[in-house]
Design an enzyme around this catalytic site. Structure first.
Site, short mmCIF file in Angstrom:
data_model
loop_
_atom_site.label_atom_id
_atom_site.label_comp_id
_atom_site.label_asym_id
_atom_site.label_seq_id
_atom_site.Cartn_x
_atom_site.Cartn_y
_atom_site.Cartn_z
N ASP A 8 -1.38 -2.91 5.02
CA ASP A 8 -0.69 -2.31 3.58
C ASP A 8 -0.76 -3.16 1.34
O ASP A 8 0.37 -3.21 1.64
CB ASP A 8 0.66 -1.89 4.19
CG ASP A 8 0.30 -0.61 5.69
OD1 ASP A 8 -0.65 -0.79 5.00
OD2 ASP A 8 1.75 -0.76 5.81
N ASP A 46 -0.23 2.42 3.94
CA ASP A 46 0.46 3.37 4.25
C ASP A 46 0.49 5.20 3.54
O ASP A 46 -0.26 4.38 2.14
CB ASP A 46 1.48 2.73 3.85
CG ASP A 46 3.21 2.91 5.00
OD1 ASP A 46 2.58 2.94 5.88
OD2 ASP A 46 4.06 3.14 4.49
N LYS A 106 -2.45 5.78 7.80
CA LYS A 106 -0.86 5.68 8.67
C LYS A 106 0.46 6.07 8.32
O LYS A 106 0.90 5.83 7.23
CB LYS A 106 -0.47 4.43 9.70
CG LYS A 106 -0.26 2.97 8.68
CD LYS A 106 -0.42 1.80 9.57
CE LYS A 106 0.12 0.38 8.49
NZ LYS A 106 1.68 1.03 7.95
N CYS A 151 4.91 -4.26 8.79
CA CYS A 151 3.85 -3.63 9.04
C CYS A 151 3.17 -5.20 9.60
O CYS A 151 1.94 -4.82 10.48
CB CYS A 151 2.77 -3.07 8.21
SG CYS A 151 4.18 -1.50 7.97
#
Length: 208
Positions: A8, A46, A106, A151
């Site tokens: 991310d 993300d 995700k 994360c």
């Protein structure tokens, strides 16, 4: 076989972004240097739809960083961030994405948040990353990226639970540190058997 797993590194998690991690952009040159040393690189991104359940704006009367209960447990409410197709969801412009063999998106399911690269936050909905890594013969992961206490933490711990050897490069991650979350993250990773290593050690591991 080993892979660098880059979590991310997106505009919204860097200074000026909607959910900026302090000094988040400082990880970019370290990650680029490591990516050049690894034969296999995987990125996560993300990727929320507008109105995602994890956004405080989706819940009347709540503010960012409030905690609510949803069907899979507690959910921290975040500022709107990494909305699909927006500049904030894009990778940091200086990140070397050309090295990536796979990009895992995700958090795209409207009612489930996703910290881990392996599972959504319900703990049962897989991203498919485990199967990809196993079929490629990858058994060792070096994890870097943002944010260390969310994360990166959940990715590293789930990676151990999935049977991989996992290290996190300390210089290549930064944390939000909300209410002691950073110390808790390092503790959880240590308890799971995640190794915390330096960038020099990661480069040496890649060359081994």
């Amino acid at each position: 076989m080993q892979a660098l797993l880059v979590v991310d590194v997106q505009n919204d998690f860097c200074p000026g972004g909607a959910l900026a991690v302090p000094n988040g952009d400082a990880v970019v040159p370290v990650i680029n240097d490591l990516a050049a040393a690894f034969d296999h690189v995987v990125l996560t991104q993300d990727w929320h739809p507008a109105g995602h359940q994890s956004f405080a704006s989706s819940h009347d009367g709540n503010e960012p960083y409030d905690t609510i209960t949803v069907d899979y447990g507690e959910q921290i409410l975040w500022p709107d961030h990494c909305v699909q197709g927006t500049p904030g969801a894009a990778f940091h412009p200086d990140l070397n994405v050309d090295a990536a063999e796979l990009i895992i998106r995700k958090g795209f399911r409207p009612t489930i948040d996703s910290y881990s690269a392996f599972y959504e936050n319900d703990g049962t909905t897989p991203t498919g990353l485990t199967g990809y890594l196993q079929t490629r013969g990858i058994d060792t992961l070096v994890v870097v990226g943002l944010a260390a206490d969310f994360c990166v933490r959940w990715t590293a711990v789930d990676g151990r639970d999935e049977g991989f050897s996992v290290s996190v490069v300390e210089e290549a991650t930064r944390g939000i540190d909300q209410d002691g979350s950073l110390d808790a993250a390092w503790g959880a990773m240590n308890d799971a058997g995640v190794q915390v290593i330096s960038a020099d050690a990661a480069r040496a591991q890649a060359d081994a």
